[in-house]
Every structure is written in structure tokens, then in C-alpha cells.
Motif scaffolding. Structure first.
Motif, PDB file in Angstrom:
ATOM      1  N   UNK A 186       0.830  -1.204   0.000  1.00  0.00           N
ATOM      2  CA  UNK A 186       0.000   0.000   0.000  1.00  0.00           C
ATOM      3  C   UNK A 186       0.871   1.264   0.000  1.00  0.00           C
ATOM      4  N   UNK A 187       1.925   1.250   0.819  1.00  0.00           N
ATOM      5  CA  UNK A 187       2.786   2.427   0.887  1.00  0.00           C
ATOM      6  C   UNK A 187       3.618   2.587  -0.381  1.00  0.00           C
ATOM      7  N   UNK A 188       4.025   1.483  -0.988  1.00  0.00           N
ATOM      8  CA  UNK A 188       4.740   1.557  -2.262  1.00  0.00           C
ATOM      9  C   UNK A 188       3.831   2.126  -3.347  1.00  0.00           C
ATOM     10  N   UNK A 189       2.601   1.648  -3.408  1.00  0.00           N
ATOM     11  CA  UNK A 189       1.666   2.132  -4.420  1.00  0.00           C
ATOM     12  C   UNK A 189       1.437   3.632  -4.293  1.00  0.00           C
ATOM     13  N   UNK A 190       1.444   4.134  -3.059  1.00  0.00           N
ATOM     14  CA  UNK A 190       1.238   5.570  -2.831  1.00  0.00           C
ATOM     15  C   UNK A 190       2.365   6.406  -3.419  1.00  0.00           C
ATOM     16  N   UNK A 191       3.532   5.795  -3.642  1.00  0.00           N
ATOM     17  CA  UNK A 191       4.668   6.500  -4.227  1.00  0.00           C
ATOM     18  C   UNK A 191       4.607   6.526  -5.748  1.00  0.00           C
ATOM     19  N   UNK A 192       3.650   5.826  -6.334  1.00  0.00           N
ATOM     20  CA  UNK A 192       3.404   5.791  -7.781  1.00  0.00           C
ATOM     21  C   UNK A 192       4.647   5.415  -8.593  1.00  0.00           C
ATOM     22  N   UNK A 193       5.236   4.262  -8.304  1.00  0.00           N
ATOM     23  CA  UNK A 193       6.370   3.813  -9.122  1.00  0.00           C
ATOM     24  C   UNK A 193       5.895   3.411 -10.510  1.00  0.00           C
ATOM     25  N   UNK A 194       6.836   3.367 -11.438  1.00  0.00           N
ATOM     26  CA  UNK A 194       6.510   2.935 -12.801  1.00  0.00           C
ATOM     27  C   UNK A 194       6.436   1.413 -12.894  1.00  0.00           C
ATOM     28  N   UNK A 195       7.109   0.726 -11.990  1.00  0.00           N
ATOM     29  CA  UNK A 195       7.046  -0.734 -11.950  1.00  0.00           C
ATOM     30  C   UNK A 195       7.558  -1.218 -10.610  1.00  0.00           C
ATOM     31  N   UNK A 196       7.297  -2.490 -10.321  1.00  0.00           N
ATOM     32  CA  UNK A 196       7.673  -3.108  -9.046  1.00  0.00           C
ATOM     33  C   UNK A 196       8.261  -4.483  -9.312  1.00  0.00           C
ATOM     34  N   UNK A 197       9.191  -4.890  -8.458  1.00  0.00           N
ATOM     35  CA  UNK A 197       9.684  -6.269  -8.421  1.00  0.00           C
ATOM     36  C   UNK A 197       9.386  -6.833  -7.036  1.00  0.00           C
ATOM     37  N   UNK A 198       9.020  -8.102  -6.987  1.00  0.00           N
ATOM     38  CA  UNK A 198       8.722  -8.753  -5.709  1.00  0.00           C
ATOM     39  C   UNK A 198       9.631  -9.970  -5.562  1.00  0.00           C
ATOM     40  N   UNK A 199      10.431  -9.971  -4.493  1.00  0.00           N
ATOM     41  CA  UNK A 199      11.373 -11.052  -4.264  1.00  0.00           C
ATOM     42  C   UNK A 199      11.059 -11.768  -2.951  1.00  0.00           C
ATOM     43  N   UNK A 200      10.959 -13.091  -2.962  1.00  0.00           N
ATOM     44  CA  UNK A 200      10.882 -13.840  -1.700  1.00  0.00           C
ATOM     45  C   UNK A 200      12.238 -13.830  -0.993  1.00  0.00           C
TER      46      UNK A 200
END
Length: 354
Positions: free
Chosen positions: A188-202
Motif C-alpha cells: 500500500x505504501x509503495x503504491x502511494x509512491x506511484x512507481x513505474x514498476x515493481x519487483x517482488x522477491x521472496x
């Protein structure tokens, strides 16, 4: 020279990777053994090595209808010495000037972003900057040994967006003291920063990392693969609902994790992203079958050819699970190249994929 965002035709960029393993990092994060990830000892690539690597890639790499970028990753780029930063950028810049590549990108820690460090980039064709966020919870950042605060990420993202850089944010799931709710709050906090893309790592346990000691002592328990896939599915769907592309899920062999002895434990799978997409499709088909008063047997499912592997699931697990869960003896999977990729037809009912 300023280049912001993609400059070529639409499509994902073609990346030429230049490793700077565990360089520019002032901290030893609990999960990190950068030599295990890259398979290399820490050393600065020379201008000659960079030129050779880029030329090798341009010679043998397939040119795609997209932008081509030189990418410095594996360490914290703006945490390097000023002279090293300039040397690396100067080695890459001639390829931009000759139009062999479109731009330069790198990954770095949030707390290396400042007006001063960004000023170093102005003469160069840097378009994309990725931040290793990992979490937006200070308690979790402390437990991971990150050495920065969530506020550093907020400040860094603002500075980068203000200067027009394309912004990527990387988050991790399964860190010590984190849980599913914590991961969703970070999202939620990342989305609020409006990035152009995201990576998700375990979070993986690598040989030689501080986390390996915690594992052997019994104070850390990595996520199970199935649980991790389910959580990352939730995160993927959340970001998609906010129009934020998730460009990578899971650490893959192409990231350099190629030595089996380096990996000790954790939710690693070479096709992690495929597992996530397969579960999304399984959920969509299951929901459609739940709504049916009478389920046909054999059951027909129609999909675009590019979606067939996701419908089947890895090793056709989805087909087996659907048969078992809904007591269906036969499932016929049909391919229709004219069908939209985000649409399935399940027993003549259209099912939109999220």
C-alpha cells in the motif's frame, strides 16, 4: 544529457547487465550474500570489461522492438565512490551516443539518493533508477539490517520522480518479523509512491548470509513455497488494480543464482512467476465453476495459445486440481488465437482474468 523513461518503441527494455557485486553497500543485510547471487567476488568492472561485455551482448543478443539499456546492478550504484560512479557511466555513455543502446539504468539503496548524487547523473543518459525498498516498516528494516528507514524511500522516490526518472521499487516478502499483513501494508505504501514498476522477491537463505546462521539456530523459518506464491499473488493483483506493472516475481536463474550449493532454504523456484500466474488462472476458473448449477463433463476451456501454459499450470497441476476439486473426469483445453489473452471461455461462459 538527459533521457527520461523509454525512448524507443513500446515494449519491455532489452537489458545488458553489468554486475557490481556487493559494492556501494555500507551494510551487510541479513539475507544478503551478494557473491552467491552473482557468483563473483566484489570488484569494480573496468571500462574495458564493460565495453567488451556490451559489445558481446550486442553481437549475440537478439534485437527486440524495444529500448536497449545498460544496467548496473548487484550492488548500490550511488553508494560507490564518486570517481567509480563517473568511470562506470563514462564507459557506458559512448554506446548511447552511437545509438547502440538507448539509455542507462541502475539499482541503488534509497538512502543514497540526494540532490548531490543525482547531480552526478545529469551529463549521462540515465533513464531508470530502481530502489531496494524491501519493506516500508522500520522495525522490519532494522531486523533485516538494512540501515535505512522507510522515510528514506519516500524522500528518494520524490526526488527521482521530480527529476523525471522512471522509478522501480523492489520489495521482499518473508523477511524476519514480517508477515502477510506487513507485506500488504508495504505494498500500500509503495503504491502511494506511484512507481513505474515493481519487483517482488521472496526472502531466500543463502550460504554465507547472516540469515543462514539464524536458520541453523532455529530463530528464522523461511516461508513455504505454496504460502509465498499465494501471498505474492495477492500483491500482484493489488499492484495491478493500481495500474502498477509487476515486472518480476521471484529470484530466477537469470539473476545469477546458478550454484546449487549457495541456496540453503526458502521459497525458491526457477518458474516462480509462472506459479503465481497459474494460481491466478486457477482461481478464475474455480470461481466460474462454482457459479455453475451443473458442471459439464467433459469440461471445455478455451484460451489464447500464449495462455495455455498458465491454464494448465506447472506440470499440468491446475488440470489435476480442477478435476479433483470439482469431480470432473476430463478437461479439454482448446486454443483460439483470436481470443483475447485476458479472457477464457469455460464451458461456453466467458471468464475475464484479473
Amino acid at each position: 544529457m538527459e533521457i527520461r523513461g523509454d525512448t524507443g518503441p513500446a515494449g519491455r527494455p532489452l537489458i545488458i547487465p553489468i554486475f557490481i557485486p556487493h559494492m556501494g553497500c555500507p551494510h551487510q543485510c541479513i539475507f544478503c550474500n551478494q557473491r552467491a547471487i552473482t557468483g563473483k567476488a566484489a570488484q569494480t568492472p573496468s571500462p574495458e570489461q564493460i565495453q567488451q561485455e556490451v559489445n558481446r551482448f550486442l553481437k549475440y543478443g537478439k534485437k527486440l522492438p524495444s529500448t536497449t539499456q545498460i544496467s548496473f546492478f548487484g550492488g548500490s550504484f550511488l553508494g560507490l565512490e564518486k570517481a567509480t560512479i563517473l568511470s562506470l557511466l563514462q564507459a557506458a555513455l559512448p554506446f548511447v551516443r552511437t545509438n547502440a543502446v538507448d539509455s542507462i539504468r541502475f539499482s541503488t539503496r534509497p538512502d543514497t539518493i540526494s540532490q548531490e548524487t543525482l547531480g552526478l547523473l545529469e551529463p549521462f543518459a540515465v533513464s531508470t533508477v530502481e530502489l531496494g525498498v524491501q519493506s516500508m516498516n522500520d522495525r522490519i528494516l532494522d531486523a533485516a539490517g538494512r540501515g535505512h528507514r522507510a522515510a528514506d524511500t519516500v524522500i528518494a522516490a520524490g526526488l527521482l520522480k521530480a527529476r523525471g526518472y522512471k522509478l522501480g521499487l523492489q520489495m521482499m516478502v518473508g523477511l524476519p518479523e514480517d508477515d502477510d499483513d506487513g507485506a500488504m501494508e508495504t505494498a500500500h505504501q509503495i503504491a502511494a509512491l506511484r512507481p513505474d514498476f515493481v519487483r517482488i522477491y521472496p526472502t531466500l537463505v543463502l550460504k554465507g548470509s547472516l540469515l543462514a546462521g539464524r536458520l541453523s539456530g532455529g530463530s528464522y523459518h523461511p516461508m513455504a513455497l505454496a504460502s509465498c506464491v499465494t501471498l505474492v499473488k495477492r500483491l500482484y493483483l493489488f499492484f495491478k488494480s493500481h495500474d502498477i506493472p509487476v515486472v518480476r516475481m521471484g529470484l530466477q536463474a537469470s539473476d545469477g543464482l546458478t550454484r546449487a550449493n549457495d541456496f540453503i532454504a526458502g521459497p525458491y523456484h526457477p518458474a516462480f512467476g509462472h506459479l503465481v500466474h497459474g494460481e491466478i488462472v486457477f482461481d478464475a476458473i474455480s470461481s466460474a465453476l462454482d457459479r455453475m448449477e451443473k458442471r459439464p463433463d467433459p469440461l471445455t476451456i478455451s484460451a489464447h495459445p500464449s495462455m495455455v501454459s498458465r491454464v494448465q499450470g506447472l506440470n499440468k497441476q491446475n488440470i489435476c486440481r480442477l478435476k479433483s476439486a470439482f469431480d470432473i473426469k476430463k478437461i479439454a483445453l482448446l486454443q483460439d488465437e483470436y481470443q483475447a489473452k485476458d479472457l477464457l471461455v469455460v464451458a461456453e461462459q466467458q471468464v475475464a482474468l484479473p
